[in-house]
Motif scaffolding. Sequence first.
Motif, PDB file in Angstrom:
ATOM      1  N   ILE A 207       0.829  -1.204   0.000  1.00 31.86           N
ATOM      2  CA  ILE A 207       0.000   0.000   0.000  1.00 31.86           C
ATOM      3  C   ILE A 207       0.865   1.256   0.000  1.00 31.86           C
ATOM      4  O   ILE A 207       0.595   2.214  -0.734  1.00 31.86           O
ATOM      5  CB  ILE A 207      -0.950  -0.001   1.217  1.00 31.86           C
ATOM      6  N   LEU A 208       1.930   1.248   0.806  1.00 31.11           N
ATOM      7  CA  LEU A 208       2.840   2.396   0.849  1.00 31.11           C
ATOM      8  C   LEU A 208       3.505   2.615  -0.501  1.00 31.11           C
ATOM      9  O   LEU A 208       3.529   3.739  -1.026  1.00 31.11           O
ATOM     10  CB  LEU A 208       3.893   2.184   1.932  1.00 31.11           C
ATOM     11  N   LYS A 209       4.052   1.558  -1.074  1.00 37.30           N
ATOM     12  CA  LYS A 209       4.768   1.672  -2.343  1.00 37.30           C
ATOM     13  C   LYS A 209       3.860   2.170  -3.462  1.00 37.30           C
ATOM     14  O   LYS A 209       4.219   3.090  -4.210  1.00 37.30           O
ATOM     15  CB  LYS A 209       5.369   0.320  -2.728  1.00 37.30           C
ATOM     16  N   PHE A 210       2.666   1.573  -3.572  1.00 38.42           N
ATOM     17  CA  PHE A 210       1.781   1.948  -4.669  1.00 38.42           C
ATOM     18  C   PHE A 210       1.166   3.331  -4.455  1.00 38.42           C
ATOM     19  O   PHE A 210       0.869   4.024  -5.430  1.00 38.42           O
ATOM     20  CB  PHE A 210       0.692   0.892  -4.856  1.00 38.42           C
ATOM     21  N   THR A 211       0.995   3.721  -3.203  1.00 41.89           N
ATOM     22  CA  THR A 211       0.504   5.079  -2.931  1.00 41.89           C
ATOM     23  C   THR A 211       1.512   6.111  -3.406  1.00 41.89           C
ATOM     24  O   THR A 211       1.155   7.097  -4.075  1.00 41.89           O
ATOM     25  CB  THR A 211       0.233   5.261  -1.427  1.00 41.89           C
ATOM     26  N   VAL A 212       2.781   5.899  -3.061  1.00 40.09           N
ATOM     27  CA  VAL A 212       3.839   6.823  -3.488  1.00 40.09           C
ATOM     28  C   VAL A 212       3.998   6.792  -5.003  1.00 40.09           C
ATOM     29  O   VAL A 212       4.115   7.845  -5.649  1.00 40.09           O
ATOM     30  CB  VAL A 212       5.174   6.462  -2.802  1.00 40.09           C
ATOM     31  N   LEU A 213       3.989   5.591  -5.591  1.00 37.05           N
ATOM     32  CA  LEU A 213       4.167   5.456  -7.035  1.00 37.05           C
ATOM     33  C   LEU A 213       3.081   6.196  -7.804  1.00 37.05           C
ATOM     34  O   LEU A 213       3.377   7.020  -8.678  1.00 37.05           O
ATOM     35  CB  LEU A 213       4.175   3.979  -7.432  1.00 37.05           C
ATOM     36  N   PHE A 214       1.815   5.924  -7.466  1.00 37.93           N
ATOM     37  CA  PHE A 214       0.728   6.487  -8.260  1.00 37.93           C
ATOM     38  C   PHE A 214       0.467   7.953  -7.937  1.00 37.93           C
ATOM     39  O   PHE A 214       0.074   8.716  -8.838  1.00 37.93           O
ATOM     40  CB  PHE A 214      -0.548   5.658  -8.077  1.00 37.93           C
ATOM     41  N   SER A 215       0.685   8.358  -6.712  1.00 37.64           N
ATOM     42  CA  SER A 215       0.538   9.783  -6.412  1.00 37.64           C
ATOM     43  C   SER A 215       1.608  10.591  -7.146  1.00 37.64           C
ATOM     44  O   SER A 215       1.326  11.661  -7.701  1.00 37.64           O
ATOM     45  CB  SER A 215       0.616  10.026  -4.904  1.00 37.64           C
ATOM     46  N   PHE A 291      10.408  15.677  -3.030  1.00 39.04           N
ATOM     47  CA  PHE A 291       9.793  14.796  -4.014  1.00 39.04           C
ATOM     48  C   PHE A 291      10.659  13.552  -4.241  1.00 39.04           C
ATOM     49  O   PHE A 291      10.158  12.425  -4.278  1.00 39.04           O
ATOM     50  CB  PHE A 291       9.592  15.556  -5.330  1.00 39.04           C
ATOM     51  N   ILE A 292      11.952  13.758  -4.403  1.00 42.49           N
ATOM     52  CA  ILE A 292      12.865  12.634  -4.621  1.00 42.49           C
ATOM     53  C   ILE A 292      13.058  11.835  -3.345  1.00 42.49           C
ATOM     54  O   ILE A 292      13.194  10.603  -3.378  1.00 42.49           O
ATOM     55  CB  ILE A 292      14.224  13.157  -5.148  1.00 42.49           C
ATOM     56  N   ALA A 293      13.038  12.521  -2.209  1.00 39.38           N
ATOM     57  CA  ALA A 293      13.197  11.834  -0.931  1.00 39.38           C
ATOM     58  C   ALA A 293      12.108  10.797  -0.711  1.00 39.38           C
ATOM     59  O   ALA A 293      12.338   9.750  -0.094  1.00 39.38           O
ATOM     60  CB  ALA A 293      13.199  12.844   0.209  1.00 39.38           C
ATOM     61  N   LEU A 294      10.918  11.070  -1.221  1.00 38.80           N
ATOM     62  CA  LEU A 294       9.828  10.095  -1.118  1.00 38.80           C
ATOM     63  C   LEU A 294      10.206   8.783  -1.789  1.00 38.80           C
ATOM     64  O   LEU A 294       9.962   7.695  -1.252  1.00 38.80           O
ATOM     65  CB  LEU A 294       8.555  10.664  -1.762  1.00 38.80           C
TER      66      LEU A 294
END
Length: 305
Positions: A207-215, A291-294
């Motif tokens: 959930i964390l990975k896909f939230t960051v990816l798609f946002s 942004f990159i830090a995310l």
Amino acid sequence: MITSIFSKSKPINFIIVAVYVALLFVITNYSLLFSTLNTGFYTLLNGVITLFLIFLLDFIVSKNNLTQRNSYAIMTFGLLFGMFPEAMTHLDLLLSTLFILFALRRLISLHSKLNIKKKLFDAAFWVAIASLFFFWSILFFALVIVALIYYSQNDFKNIIIPFIGVATAVVLLVMFNIIVYDVYFRPSDFERYASLDFTAYNSKESILKFTVLFSSFVWSFIYYFRIIPDKNKKLKPSYFIIAWASVIAILVAIISPVKNGSEYLFLFVPFSIIMANYIEVISERRFKEVFIALLVLTPIISLLL
């Protein structure tokens, strides 16, 4: 600090990304690399292809002026492997992505108006070859149709050529099967497994990975379309092809039977180019770093969940 390092296109930046991905690959596949000789060989082949994808992306971006003179694209590409290291473990997906990237390279270079027929043939051929390793990559044939709309809508010969490219790949497949297996086609040549079961994503880490990816993708995608009108008129179709490639990549991931994060490998290249274009237009340096830090912190945090 990270964005300032990659704000210029320098050989050292490529080396940094390559070393980072190589170390990530070794850590992820350590047990496989040093198991049996056969397994170690195929695992090492995965690593070689992964590193070659970085080189090919850098070449395509710089050759076709898809970004300014910086290394943001390969930086993002490397960070995406950090988020989804599983993408480096599937040889069929890596090979399919490699051939799709070959096709994308030919389609993007159509802006030069040189050897259009040859480039359309090559692009369709590579997409067909990619589908032999991962069937649903055949959906990227739509990119060839998009390229035809932009560059050759009035030339009937150009419309036929991509289908000749696909037919050529099929003929080569038949010849290979006859020589090696004494049959025209094997059931495994066109395995069409698909899945819409997303229960594998039902974990805090996913959930964390896909939230960051798609946002990140949606945010940068919106701004990507805002900056396209300011681009060189000659290159605009190339930017739209990249956008379409990202949409198709998400569709392929959605129907993919594999649901461990590696299915988004096809998205890495177009997303990296889109993200690079977005980072270029951000005037606030701190916002760039956040942004990159995310992308940097997400895989670290996911390990702690």
